[in-house]
Design a protein around this motif. Structure first.
Motif, PDB file in Angstrom:
ATOM      1  N   LYS A   1      37.957  69.004  89.951  1.00 39.89           N
ATOM      2  CA  LYS A   1      36.764  68.391  90.126  1.00 39.89           C
ATOM      3  C   LYS A   1      36.704  67.985  91.467  1.00 39.89           C
ATOM      4  O   LYS A   1      37.738  67.544  91.862  1.00 39.89           O
ATOM      5  CB  LYS A   1      36.560  67.037  89.299  1.00 39.89           C
ATOM      6  CG  LYS A   1      36.683  67.114  87.798  1.00 39.89           C
ATOM      7  CD  LYS A   1      36.598  68.118  87.045  1.00 39.89           C
ATOM      8  CE  LYS A   1      36.556  68.077  85.780  1.00 39.89           C
ATOM      9  NZ  LYS A   1      37.786  68.707  85.143  1.00 39.89           N
TER      10      LYS A   1
ATOM     11  N   VAL B   1      36.034  65.994  94.368  1.00 44.00           N
ATOM     12  CA  VAL B   1      35.832  64.371  94.715  1.00 44.00           C
ATOM     13  C   VAL B   1      35.404  63.999  96.103  1.00 44.00           C
ATOM     14  O   VAL B   1      34.755  62.900  96.229  1.00 44.00           O
ATOM     15  CB  VAL B   1      37.186  63.604  94.321  1.00 44.00           C
ATOM     16  CG1 VAL B   1      38.120  63.902  95.302  1.00 44.00           C
ATOM     17  CG2 VAL B   1      36.964  61.953  94.264  1.00 44.00           C
TER      18      VAL B   1
ATOM     19  N   ASP C   1      40.322  64.407  84.740  1.00 44.57           N
ATOM     20  CA  ASP C   1      39.150  63.553  84.835  1.00 44.57           C
ATOM     21  C   ASP C   1      39.361  62.387  84.828  1.00 44.57           C
ATOM     22  O   ASP C   1      38.770  61.329  85.517  1.00 44.57           O
ATOM     23  CB  ASP C   1      38.391  63.973  83.470  1.00 44.57           C
ATOM     24  CG  ASP C   1      37.698  65.146  83.299  1.00 44.57           C
ATOM     25  OD1 ASP C   1      37.308  65.685  84.353  1.00 44.57           O
ATOM     26  OD2 ASP C   1      37.407  65.989  82.268  1.00 44.57           O
TER      27      ASP C   1
ATOM     28  N   LEU D   1      39.253  60.830  88.447  1.00 45.30           N
ATOM     29  CA  LEU D   1      37.946  60.770  89.157  1.00 45.30           C
ATOM     30  C   LEU D   1      37.664  59.092  89.344  1.00 45.30           C
ATOM     31  O   LEU D   1      37.496  58.795  90.435  1.00 45.30           O
ATOM     32  CB  LEU D   1      36.561  61.443  88.394  1.00 45.30           C
ATOM     33  CG  LEU D   1      36.710  62.805  88.420  1.00 45.30           C
ATOM     34  CD1 LEU D   1      35.670  63.356  87.462  1.00 45.30           C
ATOM     35  CD2 LEU D   1      36.530  63.188  89.852  1.00 45.30           C
TER      36      LEU D   1
END
Length: 95
Positions: free
Chosen positions: A10, A12, A60, A63
């Motif tokens: 992901k 960020v 996850d 995050l």
């Protein structure tokens, strides 16, 4: 900086300011949040496809921690732009 060879990462944070990306990266690493720096493109109307360093994390669960770390240290997306006219209005109301 940690390098993770996963496609399920992901993003960020990104910025054209490499020093800011390095600072955010160091804060994440210090907090034991593995991250990877990548070079990406950011399209803008006036200057399309500008290179922009990005930070990616794998988990996850990291995050929220990563975003809260940025807020706590006032770095990355959490930094507040100073608008002197608004700040002066706030001072006048408080006085």
């Amino acid at each position: 900086m940690f390098h993770i060879g996963s496609n399920d990462m992901k993003m960020v944070f990104f910025s054209r300011d490499r020093l800011e990306v390095q600072r955010v990266s160091q804060e994440l690493v210090d907090a034991s949040i593995p991250c990877e720096g990548r070079e990406g493109l950011v399209a803008r109307d006036d200057l399309p496809n500008l290179p922009a360093p990005q930070l990616w994390i794998q988990e996850d669960a990291d995050l929220h921690r990563a975003f809260m770390l940025c807020v706590e240290h006032k770095i990355g997306f959490a930094k507040r732009e100073i608008n002197m006219s608004e700040d002066l209005d706030d001072i006048a109301v408080a006085a």
